[in-house]
Design a protein around this motif. Structure first.
Motif, PDB file in Angstrom:
ATOM      1  N   GLN A 166     -17.364   3.626 -13.028  1.00  0.00           N
ATOM      2  CA  GLN A 166     -17.759   2.670 -11.929  1.00  0.00           C
ATOM      3  C   GLN A 166     -16.242   2.050 -11.643  1.00  0.00           C
ATOM      4  OE1 GLN A 166     -20.990   0.516 -12.498  1.00  0.00           O
ATOM      5  NE2 GLN A 166     -22.480   2.138 -12.617  1.00  0.00           N
ATOM      6  N   TRP A 167     -15.177   2.439 -12.113  1.00  0.00           N
ATOM      7  CA  TRP A 167     -13.820   1.767 -12.197  1.00  0.00           C
ATOM      8  C   TRP A 167     -13.062   2.447 -11.074  1.00  0.00           C
ATOM      9  CZ3 TRP A 167     -12.631  -3.199 -13.521  1.00  0.00           C
ATOM     10  CH2 TRP A 167     -13.621  -3.619 -14.596  1.00  0.00           C
ATOM     11  N   LEU A 168     -12.257   1.963 -10.468  1.00  0.00           N
ATOM     12  CA  LEU A 168     -11.378   2.540  -9.417  1.00  0.00           C
ATOM     13  C   LEU A 168     -10.050   1.866 -10.039  1.00  0.00           C
ATOM     14  CD1 LEU A 168     -10.495   4.078  -6.718  1.00  0.00           C
ATOM     15  CD2 LEU A 168     -10.192   1.697  -5.745  1.00  0.00           C
ATOM     16  N   ALA A 169      -9.193   3.035 -10.472  1.00  0.00           N
ATOM     17  CA  ALA A 169      -7.837   2.590 -11.193  1.00  0.00           C
ATOM     18  C   ALA A 169      -6.659   2.506  -9.797  1.00  0.00           C
ATOM     19  CB  ALA A 169      -7.219   3.518 -11.952  1.00  0.00           C
ATOM     20  N   VAL A 170      -6.043   1.526  -9.795  1.00  0.00           N
ATOM     21  CA  VAL A 170      -5.020   1.272  -8.585  1.00  0.00           C
ATOM     22  C   VAL A 170      -3.792   1.011  -9.034  1.00  0.00           C
ATOM     23  CG1 VAL A 170      -4.563  -0.171  -6.375  1.00  0.00           C
ATOM     24  CG2 VAL A 170      -6.956   0.364  -7.182  1.00  0.00           C
ATOM     25  N   HIS A 171      -2.957   1.785  -8.694  1.00  0.00           N
ATOM     26  CA  HIS A 171      -1.529   1.273  -9.085  1.00  0.00           C
ATOM     27  C   HIS A 171      -0.506   1.243  -7.754  1.00  0.00           C
ATOM     28  CE1 HIS A 171       2.579   2.805 -11.158  1.00  0.00           C
ATOM     29  NE2 HIS A 171       2.384   1.486 -11.151  1.00  0.00           N
ATOM     30  N   ILE A 172       0.057  -0.066  -7.699  1.00  0.00           N
ATOM     31  CA  ILE A 172       0.792  -0.365  -6.381  1.00  0.00           C
ATOM     32  C   ILE A 172       2.130  -0.606  -6.908  1.00  0.00           C
ATOM     33  CG2 ILE A 172       0.816  -2.118  -4.553  1.00  0.00           C
ATOM     34  CD1 ILE A 172      -2.145  -2.901  -5.362  1.00  0.00           C
ATOM     35  N   ARG A 173       2.967   0.398  -6.253  1.00  0.00           N
ATOM     36  CA  ARG A 173       4.453   0.163  -6.444  1.00  0.00           C
ATOM     37  C   ARG A 173       5.172  -0.233  -5.171  1.00  0.00           C
ATOM     38  NH1 ARG A 173       6.500   5.470  -9.362  1.00  0.00           N
ATOM     39  NH2 ARG A 173       8.455   4.400  -9.112  1.00  0.00           N
ATOM     40  N   GLN A 174       5.688  -1.571  -5.196  1.00  0.00           N
ATOM     41  CA  GLN A 174       6.351  -1.748  -3.942  1.00  0.00           C
ATOM     42  C   GLN A 174       7.643  -2.237  -4.180  1.00  0.00           C
ATOM     43  OE1 GLN A 174       3.631  -4.888  -1.768  1.00  0.00           O
ATOM     44  NE2 GLN A 174       3.184  -3.140  -0.538  1.00  0.00           N
ATOM     45  N   THR A 175       7.905  -2.924  -5.304  1.00  0.00           N
ATOM     46  CA  THR A 175       9.162  -3.337  -5.502  1.00  0.00           C
ATOM     47  C   THR A 175      10.410  -2.578  -5.487  1.00  0.00           C
ATOM     48  OG1 THR A 175       9.067  -3.350  -7.688  1.00  0.00           O
ATOM     49  CG2 THR A 175       8.748  -5.368  -6.551  1.00  0.00           C
ATOM     50  N   ASP A 176      10.049  -1.027  -6.212  1.00  0.00           N
ATOM     51  CA  ASP A 176      11.069  -0.034  -6.153  1.00  0.00           C
ATOM     52  C   ASP A 176      10.816   0.685  -4.731  1.00  0.00           C
ATOM     53  OD1 ASP A 176       8.597   0.832  -7.063  1.00  0.00           O
ATOM     54  OD2 ASP A 176       9.567   2.056  -8.588  1.00  0.00           O
ATOM     55  N   LYS A 177       9.648   1.183  -4.523  1.00  0.00           N
ATOM     56  CA  LYS A 177       9.239   2.048  -3.356  1.00  0.00           C
ATOM     57  C   LYS A 177       9.687   1.476  -1.935  1.00  0.00           C
ATOM     58  CE  LYS A 177       7.685   5.444  -5.632  1.00  0.00           C
ATOM     59  NZ  LYS A 177       8.475   6.456  -5.792  1.00  0.00           N
ATOM     60  N   LEU A 178       9.816   0.097  -1.873  1.00  0.00           N
ATOM     61  CA  LEU A 178      10.396  -0.339  -0.439  1.00  0.00           C
ATOM     62  C   LEU A 178      11.776   0.056  -0.535  1.00  0.00           C
ATOM     63  CD1 LEU A 178       8.721  -3.978  -0.443  1.00  0.00           C
ATOM     64  CD2 LEU A 178       7.966  -1.958   0.715  1.00  0.00           C
ATOM     65  N   GLU A 179      12.644   0.091  -1.531  1.00  0.00           N
ATOM     66  CA  GLU A 179      14.058   0.511  -1.345  1.00  0.00           C
ATOM     67  C   GLU A 179      14.065   1.973  -0.745  1.00  0.00           C
ATOM     68  OE1 GLU A 179      16.018   0.231  -4.961  1.00  0.00           O
ATOM     69  OE2 GLU A 179      15.326  -1.911  -5.235  1.00  0.00           O
ATOM     70  N   GLN A 180      13.096   2.631  -1.037  1.00  0.00           N
ATOM     71  CA  GLN A 180      13.065   4.140  -0.484  1.00  0.00           C
ATOM     72  C   GLN A 180      12.584   4.206   0.794  1.00  0.00           C
ATOM     73  OE1 GLN A 180      10.788   6.311  -3.439  1.00  0.00           O
ATOM     74  NE2 GLN A 180      12.118   5.818  -4.925  1.00  0.00           N
ATOM     75  N   CYS A 181      11.419   3.216   1.332  1.00  0.00           N
ATOM     76  CA  CYS A 181      11.089   3.554   2.471  1.00  0.00           C
ATOM     77  C   CYS A 181      10.122   2.269   2.914  1.00  0.00           C
ATOM     78  CB  CYS A 181      10.018   4.645   2.528  1.00  0.00           C
ATOM     79  SG  CYS A 181       8.976   4.881   4.111  1.00  0.00           S
ATOM     80  N   GLN A 182      10.741   1.416   3.980  1.00  0.00           N
ATOM     81  CA  GLN A 182       9.970   0.472   4.463  1.00  0.00           C
ATOM     82  C   GLN A 182       8.519   0.468   4.918  1.00  0.00           C
ATOM     83  OE1 GLN A 182      11.047  -3.022   4.372  1.00  0.00           O
ATOM     84  NE2 GLN A 182      12.588  -1.989   2.669  1.00  0.00           N
ATOM     85  N   ALA A 183       8.039   1.612   5.202  1.00  0.00           N
ATOM     86  CA  ALA A 183       6.864   1.990   5.543  1.00  0.00           C
ATOM     87  C   ALA A 183       5.663   1.818   4.437  1.00  0.00           C
ATOM     88  CB  ALA A 183       6.554   3.278   6.107  1.00  0.00           C
ATOM     89  N   ASN A 184       6.274   1.695   2.947  1.00  0.00           N
ATOM     90  CA  ASN A 184       5.564   1.164   1.870  1.00  0.00           C
ATOM     91  C   ASN A 184       4.915  -0.183   1.983  1.00  0.00           C
ATOM     92  OD1 ASN A 184       5.561   3.984   0.853  1.00  0.00           O
ATOM     93  ND2 ASN A 184       7.320   3.696  -0.031  1.00  0.00           N
ATOM     94  N   ARG A 185       5.782  -1.023   2.750  1.00  0.00           N
ATOM     95  CA  ARG A 185       5.264  -2.247   2.808  1.00  0.00           C
ATOM     96  C   ARG A 185       3.926  -2.556   3.277  1.00  0.00           C
ATOM     97  NH1 ARG A 185       8.234  -6.562   2.029  1.00  0.00           N
ATOM     98  NH2 ARG A 185      10.097  -5.591   2.385  1.00  0.00           N
TER      99      ARG A 185
END
Length: 115
Positions: free
Chosen positions: A42-61
Protein backbone atom coordinates in the motif's frame (compact mmCIF):
# COMPACT_ATOMS: atom_id res chain seq x y z
CA UNK A 1 5.71 -7.54 -17.51
CA UNK A 2 4.66 -11.16 -17.31
CA UNK A 3 5.61 -13.61 -14.57
CA UNK A 4 8.24 -15.41 -16.67
CA UNK A 5 10.10 -12.21 -17.55
CA UNK A 6 9.88 -10.99 -13.96
CA UNK A 7 11.43 -14.24 -12.71
CA UNK A 8 14.20 -14.04 -15.33
CA UNK A 9 14.98 -10.55 -14.05
CA UNK A 10 15.09 -11.75 -10.45
CA UNK A 11 17.47 -14.58 -11.40
CA UNK A 12 19.78 -12.18 -13.25
CA UNK A 13 19.65 -9.75 -10.35
CA UNK A 14 20.61 -12.45 -7.84
CA UNK A 15 23.41 -13.66 -10.11
CA UNK A 16 25.07 -10.30 -10.76
CA UNK A 17 24.12 -7.98 -7.89
CA UNK A 18 25.22 -8.39 -4.28
CA UNK A 19 23.97 -6.03 -1.59
CA UNK A 20 26.47 -5.51 1.21
CA UNK A 21 25.18 -6.80 4.53
CA UNK A 22 25.30 -3.41 6.35
CA UNK A 23 23.26 -1.83 3.54
CA UNK A 24 20.74 -4.66 3.65
CA UNK A 25 20.45 -4.37 7.44
CA UNK A 26 19.88 -0.60 7.24
CA UNK A 27 17.24 -1.02 4.53
CA UNK A 28 15.46 -3.57 6.70
CA UNK A 29 15.52 -1.16 9.66
CA UNK A 30 14.10 1.65 7.56
CA UNK A 31 11.35 -0.62 6.24
CA UNK A 32 10.45 -1.84 9.73
CA UNK A 33 10.38 1.66 11.23
CA UNK A 34 9.30 4.07 8.48
CA UNK A 35 6.87 1.79 6.65
CA UNK A 36 5.31 -0.07 9.57
CA UNK A 37 2.02 1.85 9.38
CA UNK A 38 0.79 0.04 6.25
CA UNK A 39 1.38 -3.20 4.37
CA UNK A 40 4.23 -2.76 1.86
CA UNK A 41 1.80 -3.19 -1.04
CA UNK A 42 0.00 0.00 0.00
CA UNK A 43 3.04 2.28 -0.28
CA UNK A 44 4.00 4.29 -3.35
CA UNK A 45 7.73 5.03 -3.47
CA UNK A 46 8.53 8.43 -4.99
CA UNK A 47 12.02 9.71 -5.79
CA UNK A 48 12.14 13.35 -6.87
CA UNK A 49 15.39 14.59 -8.33
CA UNK A 50 15.25 18.22 -9.23
CA UNK A 51 18.46 19.93 -8.17
CA UNK A 52 20.79 17.94 -10.43
CA UNK A 53 18.21 17.16 -13.12
CA UNK A 54 17.34 20.84 -13.61
CA UNK A 55 20.86 21.40 -14.90
CA UNK A 56 20.21 18.79 -17.59
CA UNK A 57 16.73 19.88 -18.59
CA UNK A 58 14.58 22.77 -17.39
CA UNK A 59 11.48 20.78 -18.35
CA UNK A 60 12.16 18.75 -15.20
CA UNK A 61 10.99 21.72 -13.13
CA UNK A 62 7.65 20.66 -11.72
CA UNK A 63 5.87 22.69 -9.07
CA UNK A 64 5.25 21.28 -5.61
CA UNK A 65 1.50 21.45 -6.20
CA UNK A 66 1.83 19.48 -9.45
CA UNK A 67 4.06 16.91 -7.77
CA UNK A 68 1.59 16.48 -4.92
CA UNK A 69 -1.29 16.12 -7.39
CA UNK A 70 0.62 13.47 -9.36
CA UNK A 71 1.49 11.54 -6.20
CA UNK A 72 -2.14 11.60 -5.04
CA UNK A 73 -3.33 10.49 -8.49
CA UNK A 74 -0.87 7.58 -8.57
CA UNK A 75 -1.84 6.55 -5.05
CA UNK A 76 -5.49 6.58 -6.01
CA UNK A 77 -4.90 4.64 -9.23
CA UNK A 78 -2.76 2.01 -7.49
CA UNK A 79 -4.84 1.81 -4.30
CA UNK A 80 -1.90 3.02 -2.23
CA UNK A 81 -2.66 4.66 1.09
CA UNK A 82 0.85 5.98 1.70
CA UNK A 83 3.79 7.59 -0.03
CA UNK A 84 7.48 7.12 0.74
CA UNK A 85 8.99 10.39 -0.49
CA UNK A 86 12.69 10.77 -1.24
CA UNK A 87 14.29 13.83 -2.80
CA UNK A 88 17.57 15.63 -3.27
CA UNK A 89 15.77 18.81 -2.19
CA UNK A 90 15.11 18.70 1.59
CA UNK A 91 12.82 21.74 1.69
CA UNK A 92 10.68 20.44 -1.20
CA UNK A 93 10.46 17.05 0.50
CA UNK A 94 9.32 18.52 3.82
CA UNK A 95 6.68 20.67 2.15
CA UNK A 96 5.41 17.71 0.12
CA UNK A 97 5.24 15.50 3.21
CA UNK A 98 3.07 18.08 4.99
CA UNK A 99 0.80 18.58 1.99
CA UNK A 100 0.35 14.86 1.33
CA UNK A 101 -0.32 14.13 4.99
CA UNK A 102 -2.90 16.92 5.12
CA UNK A 103 -4.65 15.31 2.16
CA UNK A 104 -5.05 12.07 4.12
CA UNK A 105 -2.13 10.01 2.88
CA UNK A 106 0.20 8.24 5.26
CA UNK A 107 3.70 9.60 4.58
CA UNK A 108 7.19 8.34 5.23
CA UNK A 109 10.68 9.45 4.33
CA UNK A 110 14.30 8.65 4.96
CA UNK A 111 16.77 11.46 5.40
CA UNK A 112 19.16 11.93 2.51
CA UNK A 113 22.73 10.85 3.10
CA UNK A 114 24.30 13.27 0.63
CA UNK A 115 22.17 16.40 0.45
Amino acid sequence: LDAENAEEGRVAFRRWIRVRQPVLERATQVREIALAALPLSQWLAVHIRQTDKLEQCQANRISRAALAAQIRAFCTALSCRGALVCSDDPSLKQALLKELEASGLCVAHHDSLLS
